[in-house]
Structure formats: structure tokens, C-alpha cells
Design a protein around this motif. Structure first.
Motif: not given
Length: 174
Positions: A138-151, A121-136
Motif C-alpha cells: 500500500a502507499p506508505k503515505w496513506l498509512l503515515s498520514i494519521a501520524i502527523p494528524y494525531g500529533f 516524512a509523509t510528504w516525501t513518501q507521497y512524492v516518491r511513491g513509496i509503498s510498503t514492503v509486504n504481501e499486501w
């Protein structure tokens, strides 16, 4: 009460893993401190100066992900993860040890599966350039990268716990 028993590293690679985990845990604490400070700043700014921030809520939600998934491996390494021992406490030590180590294997496999799914999922976010949808945004992969690391890191610790050769000891006795 004694301090919780920590996992003994079997070699250099495990020692490196432990050092990375400890660093991540400290980063998790820094993220938590930033969450508290930004919320305090938001409250003062909003209620005392009538000037709410546009970034505090986003920052808190972003850092919360890092706080959880950077802390998770350390909690597992120190065996202070959530553990319900009522059944194991009633069993003979040998049977409890086998069941506990079997549960660690299952936990390791579950965490590996979660790491795999989240890394895709994180790789897909990176490849597709998906960003968060709020007032600030950010690229979602930068936020999501902690999840696979933690697991993944937690899966490694559960694997190490499963094969550490230590007999079952009730969390109350640790």
C-alpha cells in the motif's frame, strides 16, 4: 470516582476541532474492531480450514497506526493521557498549576515538532511513491498520514490545556 473533566472549548473553532477529534476517536474504535475481526478470521481460517490469509497481518499493522493516532487527541482532550502526578500532588496548588501548565506547553511543542517531522516524512513518501514492503503493498503515505494528524491535534489540545486557566487538580480527584 467522577468522570474525567473535559476541556471546555473557547469558541467555534475549538468546537469544530472537538467534533473532528470525536469522529477520529470513533474511527479508531472501528479500526480496533476490524483488527479483532481480521485476527479472529485469520485464526479460524488458518487452524480450522488450513487456509491462512495473505492479507490479515498487513491489515492489522496498517490499522494499528490509525487506531493509535486517531485516539491520541481524544485521550488528551479528555485529560486521560498518561500523567504521573506524584510531584504535583505534593506541591501547593498554585505551584502545581504553573508546573502542570508549563509541562503542557512543553508537550505541545514536542507534539508540534513531531507533527512537522512526520508530515515531512509523509510528504516525501507521497512524492516518491513509496509503498510498503509486504504481501499486501500500500502507499506508505496513506498509512503515515494519521501520524502527523494525531500529533498536530494533540499539540493543539496540550496548548488549550496550557492556557485554560484551570487550577491543578490531581487525577485522583477528577
Amino acid at each position: 470516582m467522577n468522570a474525567p473533566a473535559t476541556l471546555r472549548p473557547p469558541g467555534r473553532l475549538a468546537s469544530i476541532h472537538d467534533a473532528i477529534t470525536r469522529f477520529g476517536f470513533y474511527c479508531s474504535g472501528a479500526c480496533l474492531a476490524a483488527i479483532v475481526l481480521s485476527y479472529c478470521y485469520e485464526v479460524v481460517s488458518r487452524y480450522f480450514f488450513a487456509a491462512p490469509t495473505t492479507w490479515a497481518s498487513s491489515l492489522v499493522s496498517y490499522l494499528l497506526c490509525y487506531t493509535v493516532f486517531l485516539a491520541m487527541p481524544e485521550l488528551t482532550r479528555d485529560r486521560i493521557h498518561i500523567f504521573i502526578s506524584i510531584v504535583l500532588d505534593q506541591m501547593p496548588v498554585r505551584a502545581a498549576t504553573l508546573l502542570q501548565h508549563g509541562a503542557y506547553v512543553i508537550a505541545a511543542l514536542a507534539c508540534l515538532a513531531a507533527a512537522w517531522f512526520c508530515s515531512e516524512a509523509t510528504w516525501t513518501q507521497y512524492v516518491r511513491g513509496i509503498s510498503t514492503v509486504n504481501e499486501w503493498p500500500a502507499p506508505k503515505w496513506l498509512l503515515s498520514i494519521a501520524i502527523p494528524y494525531g500529533f498536530l491535534s494533540t499539540a493543539i489540545y496540550f496548548g488549550r490545556l496550557a492556557f485554560d486557566g484551570q487550577p491543578y487538580q490531581s487525577p485522583e480527584g477528577i
